[in-house]
Design a protein around this motif. Sequence first.
Motif, PDB file in Angstrom:
ATOM      1  N   HIS A 124      18.546   9.100  30.296  1.00 28.33           N
ATOM      2  CA  HIS A 124      19.639  10.036  30.029  1.00 28.33           C
ATOM      3  C   HIS A 124      21.043   9.521  30.293  1.00 28.33           C
ATOM      4  CE1 HIS A 124      16.255  12.808  29.970  1.00 28.33           C
ATOM      5  NE2 HIS A 124      17.050  13.733  29.475  1.00 28.33           N
ATOM      6  N   THR A 125      21.208   8.384  30.963  1.00 32.12           N
ATOM      7  CA  THR A 125      22.557   7.926  31.288  1.00 32.12           C
ATOM      8  C   THR A 125      22.710   6.443  30.995  1.00 32.12           C
ATOM      9  OG1 THR A 125      21.972   7.454  33.582  1.00 32.12           O
ATOM     10  CG2 THR A 125      22.863   9.655  33.114  1.00 32.12           C
ATOM     11  N   ARG A 126      23.957   6.052  30.738  1.00 28.76           N
ATOM     12  CA  ARG A 126      24.311   4.657  30.506  1.00 28.76           C
ATOM     13  C   ARG A 126      25.749   4.438  30.955  1.00 28.76           C
ATOM     14  NH1 ARG A 126      19.889   5.408  28.984  1.00 28.76           N
ATOM     15  NH2 ARG A 126      18.572   4.268  27.561  1.00 28.76           N
ATOM     16  N   ALA A 127      26.025   3.268  31.536  1.00 29.14           N
ATOM     17  CA  ALA A 127      27.397   2.777  31.599  1.00 29.14           C
ATOM     18  C   ALA A 127      27.665   2.087  30.263  1.00 29.14           C
ATOM     19  CB  ALA A 127      27.569   1.803  32.749  1.00 29.14           C
ATOM     20  N   VAL A 128      28.818   2.332  29.676  1.00 31.68           N
ATOM     21  CA  VAL A 128      29.071   1.937  28.289  1.00 31.68           C
ATOM     22  C   VAL A 128      29.585   0.501  28.218  1.00 31.68           C
ATOM     23  CG1 VAL A 128      30.339   2.475  26.179  1.00 31.68           C
ATOM     24  CG2 VAL A 128      29.555   4.323  27.669  1.00 31.68           C
ATOM     25  N   GLY A 129      28.705  -0.405  27.791  1.00 33.51           N
ATOM     26  CA  GLY A 129      29.116  -1.758  27.461  1.00 33.51           C
ATOM     27  C   GLY A 129      29.602  -2.595  28.611  1.00 33.51           C
ATOM     28  N   VAL A 130      28.993  -2.478  29.785  1.00 33.70           N
ATOM     29  CA  VAL A 130      29.506  -3.186  30.959  1.00 33.70           C
ATOM     30  C   VAL A 130      28.625  -4.371  31.317  1.00 33.70           C
ATOM     31  CG1 VAL A 130      30.551  -1.078  31.840  1.00 33.70           C
ATOM     32  CG2 VAL A 130      28.250  -1.712  32.587  1.00 33.70           C
ATOM     33  N   GLY A 131      29.105  -5.172  32.260  1.00 34.71           N
ATOM     34  CA  GLY A 131      28.406  -6.375  32.652  1.00 34.71           C
ATOM     35  C   GLY A 131      27.468  -6.165  33.824  1.00 34.71           C
TER      36      GLY A 131
END
Length: 678
Positions: free
Chosen positions: A79-86
């Motif tokens: 249900h969750t994601r950090a968007v485009g991070v390292g």
Amino acid sequence: MIRTTLGLALLLFSTAAAAQRSAEPVDLVDPFVGTSGDHGQLTPAATGPYGMVQLSPDTRPAEHAGYDFAATQLTGFSHTRAVGVGCGGGGGDLHVAVGYAGDAPLWRMDKASEKAAPGWYRVRYGSGITAELAAIGAAGISRFTLPRAGTVRVVLDPRHGYTKRKSAEWTGTAARDLRGRMSAGTVCDNGTYHLAFAAALTLNGKPVTAAAIPLAGDKLAFDLPVAAGAQVELRTGLSVVDPQSAHGVLDAMIGRRTLEQVRAGARTAWAAELGRVRVPGTGERARLVYTHLFRAMQTPARIDDMDGRYRRSDGTLHQVPRGHHRYAGWAVWDNYRTQLPLIGLLDTPRAADIAASLAELYMAGKAQWATQHEPFITVRTEHAGIALLDFRRKGIGGFDAARVLPLMVEELRGLPRETPDQQIETAYDAWAAAELAQDLGQSALSQTLRADALSYRPMWEKVFREIGPDSDTVKARGLYQGTLWQYRWAPVFDLDWVVNQGLGRARFNAELARFFDEGLFNMTNQPDIQAPFLFAMTGQPQRTRELVNTILHQPMDHWYTNAGKRPAPWHGRAFALDPVGYADGMDDDAGGMASWYVWASLGLYPLAPGKPFYVTTPPAFDHAEVQLGNGRRLVVRTTGAARAGAWQMRWNGQPLKGYSVDHALIAQGGTLEFVFRD
């Protein structure tokens, strides 16, 4: 660039479908861009604008956000994601896996069936199960359509994720009223975030009555007898407050709505947000603009519940004033240059609430990366003071500057100053505090802070004035990322000094040209992404235009990774309409890179946040419009028979000097024109 056959098929399908519909911006978004390998670290998640829920498949193998377009095996959905991070990414909370009893917990995906649009995702997997996801705000629906009769097992995992899981607790295990809490490391495990959830499991629209089966690792399973064509749904709400509040979110945002209604609501919300920018056509350039604008509008996430409650980064509970919202999920070091200024131009009310949220970081005891009590997935918060100064100078309120300034000053005492990049970055923070003090009429404090800010200059002269043998070495002299060549151009807050005294104008121009001619520029990370626009500021606008056009539209050599310089460059486009959507090793970084693309396509760039002006260069379109709110509209256009050679800038028909424009001018609304001389 070599495109996968499947990627090409998806692109052709989505382009044809969009052409058959109206050319609305929302229909031109391709959520698969940047989802393959280390080329963006993005996912095709179902999500709404600035939404906490990012419902997306988890694949094996996976990249930072749990998904890789090239993967063909599925573990389930989370249900969750950090968007485009390292680092290793962040999120992956509350994983759900649905399969027939006896299936191995890994299913083959039917990649040809995989589709996505803003707020929606669908794929067929295993023996023909169709999963469809829709989400908006802090809630979402995962629906599974079963192709044959049998017993289906639903497994919920609150400990799933991409960082260290700290804790998980079920406070309600009835299928019709599932509730719990989860805690996990933030991105790079430099802090901890805490979430609550509420969910309901249904079969063919009716509450599931089967008892939960506890499994190892705090997982819960439900075994459901189903007929062919049956549909199982998991309807979920998230909250930063507590499980009861998450239940309120679920009721308010989902309630009795069908997945189709949630999908339609998300599409409507995205249409409104993406419609703030209008570029012509349905071709590749338009699709890239809207796809990147879609990414830029995913962070930070709104965290206040339906009743306005939320938690600050110290874990304390607060109530947002009526009509306002609070945000969290920061990657300020990555996106203060581009993404936050873009929100400031496009959406002043939201920018004011984001400013208030940034200000509250200081009030809660701001950390450079993340605290142990974050309300949502956060990366880092450096340069929040620069962002606040930038918002304030653009007429965007939302925070008490007099209250925040002493906290900014206090923060300066603990900022690192050991390495060259740290000295430059801390100097920028000190400069922002000095400028804010000056704006507030505190001249003595401003002078003290300004002296602190400019104390980096002797270091710059020693390290950066001459080109040393280690100047093209990644992480030389303790740099966090990048090379000395790339950090040489970083003091944009002190650009006049660097140009006129640090190097001298002639040498500055010559060595900036060498920087690009010898392939020393790195578009895959943020420290030097402003460098193409420096030419326009020193009287060479044509070079800025050539470089920006190449970065936007042409294949180029990319020599650098965060770890070092490649023995041979990766050659390809920095931004492409493809699952391999970014250069190799280039993360979107919470909309930081996506926003660069949008700015450059519009012919504007916020060179030095805190100084409210934009460098200009001819846009990628003959005509573009930006809705500024309250009936104000910015039109950017090019005129003249030729599209080469010199041009003159005009504002509402009147000539402008130089190659920049003040924010205060364009914020009024009007026409910025690039008139080419025939």
